[in-house]
Design a protein around this motif. Structure first.
Motif, PDB file in Angstrom:
ATOM      1  N   UNK A  75       5.720   1.501  -5.030  1.00  0.00           N
ATOM      2  CA  UNK A  75       4.887   2.126  -3.994  1.00  0.00           C
ATOM      3  C   UNK A  75       5.688   2.929  -2.973  1.00  0.00           C
TER       4      UNK A  75
ATOM      5  N   UNK B   6      -3.943   8.236   4.216  1.00  0.00           N
ATOM      6  CA  UNK B   6      -2.636   8.050   3.576  1.00  0.00           C
ATOM      7  C   UNK B   6      -2.728   7.114   2.374  1.00  0.00           C
ATOM      8  N   UNK B   7      -3.731   6.251   2.396  1.00  0.00           N
ATOM      9  CA  UNK B   7      -3.938   5.316   1.282  1.00  0.00           C
ATOM     10  C   UNK B   7      -4.789   5.931   0.177  1.00  0.00           C
TER      11      UNK B   7
ATOM     12  N   UNK C  45       0.821  -1.218   0.000  1.00  0.00           N
ATOM     13  CA  UNK C  45       0.000   0.000   0.000  1.00  0.00           C
ATOM     14  C   UNK C  45       0.852   1.263   0.000  1.00  0.00           C
ATOM     15  N   UNK C  46       2.139   1.110   0.313  1.00  0.00           N
ATOM     16  CA  UNK C  46       3.022   2.276   0.374  1.00  0.00           C
ATOM     17  C   UNK C  46       2.995   2.964   1.729  1.00  0.00           C
ATOM     18  N   UNK C  47       2.341   2.351   2.708  1.00  0.00           N
ATOM     19  CA  UNK C  47       2.306   2.948   4.045  1.00  0.00           C
ATOM     20  C   UNK C  47       3.606   2.685   4.801  1.00  0.00           C
ATOM     21  N   UNK C  48       4.313   1.637   4.389  1.00  0.00           N
ATOM     22  CA  UNK C  48       5.607   1.313   4.989  1.00  0.00           C
ATOM     23  C   UNK C  48       6.619   1.225   3.847  1.00  0.00           C
TER      24      UNK C  48
ATOM     25  N   UNK D  43       7.986   8.280   9.311  1.00  0.00           N
ATOM     26  CA  UNK D  43       7.008   7.337   9.881  1.00  0.00           C
ATOM     27  C   UNK D  43       6.757   6.176   8.923  1.00  0.00           C
ATOM     28  N   UNK D  44       6.841   6.433   7.626  1.00  0.00           N
ATOM     29  CA  UNK D  44       6.678   5.353   6.641  1.00  0.00           C
ATOM     30  C   UNK D  44       7.842   4.374   6.738  1.00  0.00           C
ATOM     31  N   UNK D  45       9.016   4.869   7.071  1.00  0.00           N
ATOM     32  CA  UNK D  45      10.165   3.983   7.263  1.00  0.00           C
ATOM     33  C   UNK D  45      10.027   3.205   8.567  1.00  0.00           C
ATOM     34  N   UNK D  46       9.557   3.909   9.588  1.00  0.00           N
ATOM     35  CA  UNK D  46       9.436   3.291  10.911  1.00  0.00           C
ATOM     36  C   UNK D  46       8.298   2.270  10.932  1.00  0.00           C
ATOM     37  N   UNK D  47       7.276   2.518  10.134  1.00  0.00           N
ATOM     38  CA  UNK D  47       6.210   1.525   9.986  1.00  0.00           C
ATOM     39  C   UNK D  47       5.058   1.654  10.950  1.00  0.00           C
ATOM     40  N   UNK D  48       4.772   2.841  11.459  1.00  0.00           N
ATOM     41  CA  UNK D  48       3.699   2.963  12.432  1.00  0.00           C
ATOM     42  C   UNK D  48       2.388   3.504  11.880  1.00  0.00           C
ATOM     43  N   UNK D  49       2.347   3.842  10.596  1.00  0.00           N
ATOM     44  CA  UNK D  49       1.156   4.518  10.060  1.00  0.00           C
ATOM     45  C   UNK D  49      -0.098   3.647  10.103  1.00  0.00           C
ATOM     46  N   UNK D  50       0.098   2.354   9.842  1.00  0.00           N
ATOM     47  CA  UNK D  50      -1.075   1.477   9.743  1.00  0.00           C
ATOM     48  C   UNK D  50      -1.764   1.302  11.092  1.00  0.00           C
TER      49      UNK D  50
END
Lengths: 275, 265
Positions: free
Chosen positions: A102, B95-96, A85-88, B254-261
């Motif tokens: 993404x 964000x999606x 999804x491109x969120x990570x 935050x996208x690198x850290x992975x907490x957005x979801x």
């Protein structure tokens, strides 16, 4: 060898194997064109401090397929989906959707995809109608009112339309969330346990709606689920993950045959214990 | 461009629906500024009636309170509207979606402005009715003061929103506390000259200092300091750019850290 590759463990550099189906071999397919597969995951890795949550995952989802992404808790499914999804952003490798990376080009493709996940909620203070209106406008849906009417009919939302979303039952919320996921008629749909909070009857009903949508639209669906019956009913192909890695891929029937199991449920349990 | 405006309008509508859904929320926007104004208003009346040396500067106090509130409420309006996305676990949905960071920022700015008008306009009128202090007597300068303070509040709001995205709920308290750090340094109730010399450069690096100095010039000498306001606008343009860049960088981090979801869980 790139600078990043020099720092990666040797196992990350092993070539992608093309074993059970053509859908797995990324090397022979151009991933960055409009003819590219709907989803292509290439040597995807995500490291959180010292832990590899996703470790060298490769698979392709051709356009129009429904693929199940399976695995126990902590297998890396949600992180994989989040990278698609491109969120990570991946630590290494790439996740492509409709030919776009993404991590860097997500805004070129976001209007053509959508998702539903139990980790994410729709704004609880808004009514169902307001939520659908807001998301419809965010996705730039043409003839939004007509589209909302279609979704109301498809998902039987007429009775909850003017109710506040946060006060709906879990099942009603799921129906609204799936309706939101379909608001822009997406070509690529990512579903993270879409029927987890539903009773068997409602779950079957939602599955039938998803199947009808997929057929009508020719959409590509990547589905994460713990419900093996659901996966067998909906998916053309299955990718099973464990400890961040892909441990098996194939059509549901083939996998049962390969692992000498009666059904996918047994395959899942067998792989969870062996892996 | 049309798509972009449509998305900004959609987000503004989303925040407006929330505001409209609760009369208590609406009341809360007016409640705090009104209570503060009552306290300072009575002090103003006391000083004004005392015929003391302080009487001539009593109006400064009310002017400063009103303008400080513009800065404080502007930032709160921006940040709290953003926090709504975290509290409702909706950030990943946004964000999606095709929503771009600058569109999200623009809708938050619009909403901050709407909340500010709802919160401060009745209080300004109340100040006039109860205490006879007419803030509009500052003339067109008031608009420039207002604009500068709002721009500053957005720049700070962008950084706070970015920090919340990056650090999660740990950074939430910044929404309330960050402005208090500025209070002694941006010379709200006293001139820059009251600060020790070594703090002057710090004070002049903060945009509200220019506004409050400008306000004192209007109320005490009847002169509008155009020079101060131009410098302030220029500085605000830099800070707003820096604020947005920080917001985008923290979002990327935050996208690198992975907490957005899972944000908001």
């Amino acid at each position: 060898m790139s600078r990043i590759e020099r720092f990666l463990p040797r196992r990350h550099l092993t070539p992608v194997s093309a074993n059970t189906t053509p859908a797995q071999d990324n090397a022979s397919v151009r991933l960055d064109t409009e003819d590219a597969p709907a989803i292509a995951v290439e040597r995807l890795c995500k490291q959180y401090r010292t832990h590899w949550a996703v470790d060298d995952v490769n698979f392709i989802v051709p356009k129009g397929w429904t693929v199940g992404l399976l695995g126990g808790n902590g297998a890396g499914k949600t992180t994989t989906i989040a990278m698609i999804m491109g969120l990570v952003v991946p630590s290494f490798g790439r996740a492509m959707v409709l030919g776009h990376d993404m991590a860097t080009e997500r805004h070129k493709v976001l209007s053509r995809m959508n998702f539903e996940s139990p980790y994410v909620a729709l704004p609880g203070r808004l009514t169902v109608r307001q939520n659908l209106m807001v998301f419809g406008r965010l996705y730039g849906v043409a003839n939004l009112k007509a589209r909302i009417e279609e979704l109301i009919e498809d998902f039987e939302l007429g009775d909850v339309l003017d109710r506040v979303t946060g006060r709906l039952s879990a099942g009603q919320k799921t129906r609204v969330a799936v309706a939101k996921a379909l608001i822009n008629d997406p070509e690529v749909l990512l579903l993270d346990e879409p029927t987890a909070s539903l009773d068997p009857d409602r779950a079957a009903w939602v599955r039938s709606r998803l199947r009808a949508y997929q057929k009508r639209r020719g959409a590509t669906v990547l589905l994460s689920s713990h419900n093996m019956t659901e996966v067998e009913q909906l998916c053309d192909f299955v990718v099973i993950m464990s400890h961040g890695r892909v441990v098996a891929m194939g059509r549901p029937g083939e996998l049962a045959e390969r692992f000498k199991c009666r059904d996918l449920d047994e395959v899942f349990i067998y792989l969870a214990r062996v892996a | 461009m049309t798509q972009s405006l449509n998305r900004i309008a959609a987000m503004t509508a989303r925040y407006y629906y929330i505001l409209r859904s609760s009369s208590l929320r609406l009341l809360e926007i007016i409640y705090w500024p009104a209570m503060q104004m009552l306290v300072w208003g009575f002090l103003y009346t006391y000083l004004y009636d005392s015929k003391s040396a302080m009487a001539s500067t009593a109006g400064l106090l009310l002017g400063a309170v009103l303008l400080w509130d513009v800065l404080f409420r502007g930032q709160l309006g921006f940040t709290f509207t953003f926090l709504e996305e975290i509290w409702s676990r909706n950030l990943a949905n946004l964000m999606m979606s095709p929503l771009q960071p600058f569109e999200l920022a623009a809708s938050l700015m619009l909403m901050s402005l709407i909340r500010l008008v709802i919160g401060t306009l009745p209080v300004m009128l109340l100040t006039f009715v109860l205490f006879g202090f007419n803030v509009f007597a500052m003339g067109p300068g008031l608009i420039v003061f207002f604009l500068n303070l709002v721009l500053t509040s957005w720049a700070i709001g962008l950084v706070v929103a970015g920090l919340v995205i990056r650090q999660g709920f740990g950074a939430e308290s910044l929404a309330y506390s960050i402005m208090i750090v500025l209070l002694p340094l941006c010379c709200v109730y006293y001139p820059v000259a009251a600060l020790p010399l070594w703090l002057h450069p710090v004070a002049w690096s903060l945009t509200p200092t220019y506004v409050f100095e400008g306000m004192r010039a209007v109320l005490l000498d009847g002169t509008f300091r155009t020079d101060l306001m131009i410098e302030c606008l220029a500085l605000n343009a830099v800070y707003l750019g820096m604020g947005f860049t920080t917001f985008v960088a923290l979002l990327q981090s935050a996208r690198h850290k992975g907490g957005l979801l899972t944000m908001g869980e």
